[in-house]
Design a protein around this motif. Structure first.
Motif, PDB file in Angstrom:
ATOM      1  N   LEU A 565       0.542  -1.348  -0.301  1.00 45.90           N
ATOM      2  CA  LEU A 565       0.039  -0.124   0.014  1.00 45.90           C
ATOM      3  C   LEU A 565       1.245   1.115  -0.306  1.00 45.90           C
ATOM      4  CD1 LEU A 565      -3.345   0.927  -0.560  1.00 45.90           C
ATOM      5  CD2 LEU A 565      -2.888  -0.035   2.025  1.00 45.90           C
ATOM      6  N   ILE A 566       2.086   0.944   0.767  1.00 44.20           N
ATOM      7  CA  ILE A 566       2.893   1.928   0.839  1.00 44.20           C
ATOM      8  C   ILE A 566       2.994   2.547  -0.116  1.00 44.20           C
ATOM      9  CG2 ILE A 566       5.238   2.961   1.446  1.00 44.20           C
ATOM     10  CD1 ILE A 566       3.918   2.026   4.026  1.00 44.20           C
ATOM     11  N   ASP A 567       4.017   1.642  -1.412  1.00 46.63           N
ATOM     12  CA  ASP A 567       4.646   1.939  -2.575  1.00 46.63           C
ATOM     13  C   ASP A 567       3.741   2.376  -3.153  1.00 46.63           C
ATOM     14  OD1 ASP A 567       6.754   0.388  -1.042  1.00 46.63           O
ATOM     15  OD2 ASP A 567       6.346  -1.333  -2.411  1.00 46.63           O
ATOM     16  N   ARG A 568       2.522   2.151  -3.253  1.00 45.67           N
ATOM     17  CA  ARG A 568       1.120   2.430  -3.984  1.00 45.67           C
ATOM     18  C   ARG A 568       1.299   4.395  -3.882  1.00 45.67           C
ATOM     19  NH1 ARG A 568       0.189  -2.747  -4.619  1.00 45.67           N
ATOM     20  NH2 ARG A 568      -0.745  -3.536  -6.435  1.00 45.67           N
ATOM     21  N   VAL A 569       0.340   4.254  -2.240  1.00 41.05           N
ATOM     22  CA  VAL A 569       0.407   5.289  -2.210  1.00 41.05           C
ATOM     23  C   VAL A 569       1.461   6.951  -3.067  1.00 41.05           C
ATOM     24  CG1 VAL A 569       0.073   7.510  -0.613  1.00 41.05           C
ATOM     25  CG2 VAL A 569      -1.079   5.121  -0.332  1.00 41.05           C
ATOM     26  N   LYS A 570       2.751   5.840  -2.718  1.00 41.74           N
ATOM     27  CA  LYS A 570       3.945   6.773  -2.998  1.00 41.74           C
ATOM     28  C   LYS A 570       4.442   6.811  -4.297  1.00 41.74           C
ATOM     29  CE  LYS A 570       7.813   5.582   0.664  1.00 41.74           C
ATOM     30  NZ  LYS A 570       8.742   4.902   1.074  1.00 41.74           N
ATOM     31  N   LYS A 571       3.933   6.239  -4.901  1.00 42.56           N
ATOM     32  CA  LYS A 571       3.785   6.139  -6.265  1.00 42.56           C
ATOM     33  C   LYS A 571       2.660   7.492  -7.034  1.00 42.56           C
ATOM     34  CE  LYS A 571       5.248   2.401  -8.553  1.00 42.56           C
ATOM     35  NZ  LYS A 571       5.406   1.335  -8.490  1.00 42.56           N
ATOM     36  N   LEU A 572       1.329   7.098  -6.866  1.00 44.87           N
ATOM     37  CA  LEU A 572       0.506   8.133  -6.597  1.00 44.87           C
ATOM     38  C   LEU A 572       0.850   9.940  -6.126  1.00 44.87           C
ATOM     39  CD1 LEU A 572      -2.337   5.705  -6.073  1.00 44.87           C
ATOM     40  CD2 LEU A 572      -1.939   7.035  -8.189  1.00 44.87           C
ATOM     41  N   LYS A 573       0.969   9.821  -5.050  1.00 45.06           N
ATOM     42  CA  LYS A 573       1.750  11.561  -4.343  1.00 45.06           C
ATOM     43  C   LYS A 573       3.010  11.777  -5.105  1.00 45.06           C
ATOM     44  CE  LYS A 573      -0.701  11.358  -0.670  1.00 45.06           C
ATOM     45  NZ  LYS A 573      -1.247  13.097  -0.795  1.00 45.06           N
ATOM     46  N   GLY A 574       4.038  10.872  -6.400  1.00 41.19           N
ATOM     47  CA  GLY A 574       5.056  11.262  -6.605  1.00 41.19           C
ATOM     48  C   GLY A 574       6.257  11.830  -5.760  1.00 41.19           C
ATOM     49  N   LEU A 575       6.442   9.981  -4.921  1.00 40.50           N
ATOM     50  CA  LEU A 575       6.980  10.642  -3.376  1.00 40.50           C
ATOM     51  C   LEU A 575       7.556   9.018  -3.986  1.00 40.50           C
ATOM     52  CD1 LEU A 575       5.118  10.698  -0.696  1.00 40.50           C
ATOM     53  CD2 LEU A 575       6.373  12.677  -2.262  1.00 40.50           C
ATOM     54  N   ALA A 576       7.978   8.262  -4.766  1.00 39.99           N
ATOM     55  CA  ALA A 576       8.963   6.831  -5.800  1.00 39.99           C
ATOM     56  C   ALA A 576       9.770   7.374  -6.149  1.00 39.99           C
ATOM     57  CB  ALA A 576       7.644   6.306  -5.827  1.00 39.99           C
TER      58      ALA A 576
END
Ligand code: SF4
Length: 576
Positions: A565-576
């Motif tokens: 979940l963290i990986d996906r949220v980071k991607k959506l928020k441009g943090l990955a």
């Protein structure tokens, strides 16, 4: 004639056992929690023949009545659960803790049927119950025995259980209490095994694959302005660590169930410190044990055989231990005590204060305090003063009542002052098996033990503002991720009403009321059976839960779900 009585809610053995064996939608659970225990004298005065209608300023329920001579006249006891929570007060008075005890309720006889569970859910806007429990498939064949298994149910975390298995099926559980026994024997029942999404068109659940469910959950969290991440006390500390990271990247708030149990204890410790020991020290050293506002015979059943009955290093078993119970009702624990002191509801603060006075040899000028005669107060403080080693175990009778954290400040001061005469310590009887660990993990990561807000990009905690009940009652949060918890069954109804208005992601191995109203439901494996992890016992001792059965196919441990979940949220928020 109807009466106004004081409502007290609490745990019972049947509430815990029925939850584990039958699940929260079962008849045995309903029978265990949709019941009001009352003194026969009150039942006679009110003229109750069938059922009883109980009304508080927040709601009204009809439940069965059970006469109980151990409940003092003027009090009605209802086990924790969805029925009691229609009556409890969401008011936290700046502490984060709602009022779950000593609530004025109007009690009248009725011939109406007991309120069914679906009526409670309808009250929250749920018109159709979505409940699709499954039994996880169990392979059988190879017999084996697992020793020293810690029990993932209550804060006692008994780590001396023996589990006999036939393949993945539990055939025998040794050394557990009835609740722990039910937990291991039934771990495969009432399971969520398939991820589900609520369909906008008809409100029904649709089965989806895990990747899709995680994408949807990530979308909800990434789009939320101020999401709440809640639960975490019935899983391992590694999950709390990930939940804190998720709260930080979503600028949300992360809270655990402390907010509803020993939050006031934690606040009081921050104010005045504490005097702690381990359970082993209590067993080996304590010749005087006080249970104040707690009932381990119902909620932490093995506590009695661990601490009270065995022979310790310096105390030769039960006969050399004086057991004192202070409570508003004669609980099962009170029945095995040497001394039972019945206190008026909500008057613990007064009794602590007068005990501190008596310890300093001040005169008590009134004949009784908190319903306890002056002579008995002198007798009690003399026993405490002359004990070789004393421990006060306390429970939610102190934290959920009127004075909340002030009660705890006062008992901590009493124990600190008793140490001028003797040796005394105190320990909270924590409910969920890892609520203590969740506090520790949040504390070491953020500096705060629960209710941690990241809305400004750095952690802060304001009890009564960033705590879950307040956030929900005030309508502050706009999405919720619920991990291994069932707030719909345990929060006051005003908080549940607002929880129902926001998108909810539920991660849980079992069907619960919260699972049934989720927008995204993600099944998880059972920590302590199908996943390992670190937890903290109620006395702050870390223990490692065991994995001795593989999770069902396609079902992940909480740690893996949160990481994805963290990986996906980071991607959506441009943090990955
Ligand atoms: S006392 Fe608690 S931890 Fe111990 S076996 Fe019973 S439920 Fe499990």
């Amino acid at each position: 004639m109807p009466l106004t009585l004081k409502l007290v809610t609490g745990r019972t053995i049947e509430q815990g056992r029925s939850m584990e064996s039958g699940g929260k939608f079962s008849d045995i659970y309903r029978r265990a929690v949709a019941v009001a225990e009352m003194n026969p004298k009150d039942i006679e005065i009110i003229g109750i023949k069938d059922n009883v209608k109980i009304t508080s300023v927040y709601g009204s329920i009809v439940v069965n009545v059970k006469p109980n001579n151990d409940i003092p006249p003027g009090t009605v006891f209802i086990p924790m659960g969805p029925w009691a929570n229609l009556l409890t007060l969401p008011i936290t008075e700046g502490t984060g803790m709602p009022t779950l005890k000593n609530i004025d309720v109007y009690v009248e006889a009725t011939s109406e049927d007991a309120t069914p569970l679906d009526a409670i859910l309808r009250f929250f806007g749920v018109n159709k119950i979505h409940y699709k429990p499954a039994e996880r498939p169990l392979s059988v064949g190879i017999k084996r025995v697992v020793y020293d298994v810690p029990c993932p149910f209550c804060g006692e975390v008994c780590d001396f259980l023996t589990i006999e298995l036939d393949g993945e099926k539990t055939s025998r559980v040794l050394n557990a209490c009835p609740i722990g026994h039910a937990k291991f024997m039934n771990y495969y029942r009432h399971r969520v095994l398939t991820p589900m999404i609520r369909q906008e068109s008809n409100g029904d659940f649709m089965e989806v694959d895990l990747e899709y469910a995680l994408d949807k959950a990530a979308e909800i969290l990434a789009n939320a302005k101020y999401p709440l991440i809640y639960g975490l006390s019935s899983t391992c500390v590694e999950v709390t660590e990930l939940a804190v990271e998720l709260a930080e990247i979503t600028r949300g708030v992360v809270d655990n169930t402390t907010t509803l149990c020993h939050g006031p204890t934690v606040l009081a410790v921050q104010e005045v410190g504490s005097v702690r020991i381990t359970l082993g020290m209590a067993m080996n050293l304590a010749d005087t044990i006080v249970f104040w506002g707690c009932n381990p015979m119902n909620a932490h059943i093995n506590h009695i055989r661990r601490i009270i009955l065995p022979e310790g290093r310096f105390v030769k078993g039960r006969k050399e231990r004086k057991i004192i119970v202070i409570d508003i009702r004669r609980t099962d624990t009170a029945k095995l005590a040497d001394i039972f002191i019945q206190i008026e509801p909500g008057k613990d603060y007064e009794l602590f204060t007068v005990l501190r006075m008596a310890l300093r040899d001040y005169d008590i000028e009134v004949p009784s305090v908190a319903g306890v005669p002056r002579e008995k107060i002198y007798e009690l403080i003399e026993i405490m003063r002359t004990a070789k080693f004393g421990v006060i175990f306390f429970g939610m009778g102190l934290t959920q009542g009127g004075a909340k954290y002030k009660n705890l400040e006062e008992v901590i001061k009493l124990v600190q002052e008793l140490n001028e005469w003797s040796k005394w310590a105190l320990l909270p009887m924590r409910g969920h098996y890892n609520v203590t660990g969740s506090n520790h993990a949040m504390l070491w990561l953020t500096g705060y033990p629960y209710g941690v807000d990241f809305s400004r990009g750095f952690p802060k905690m304001i009890p009564g503002v960033t705590t879950t009940i307040d956030l929900l009652v005030n309508g502050d949060v706009d999405a919720a991720l619920i991990i291994a918890s069932d707030p719909v069954a345990h929060f006051p109804q005003k908080a549940v009403e607002n929880l129902m208005r926001i998108p909810k992601i539920v991660v849980d191995p079992f069907w619960s009321l919260s699972a049934s109203v989720a927008d995204v439901l993600i099944p998880s494996a059972v920590t302590g059976v199908e996943c390992e992890g670190t937890v903290y016992r109620l006395d702050d001792v870390p223990l490692r839960l065991k994995k001795f059965v593989e999770p069902p196919k396609g079902v992940l441990c909480d740690i893996d779900i949160l990481s994805k979940l963290i990986d996906r949220v980071k991607k959506l928020k441009g943090l990955a």
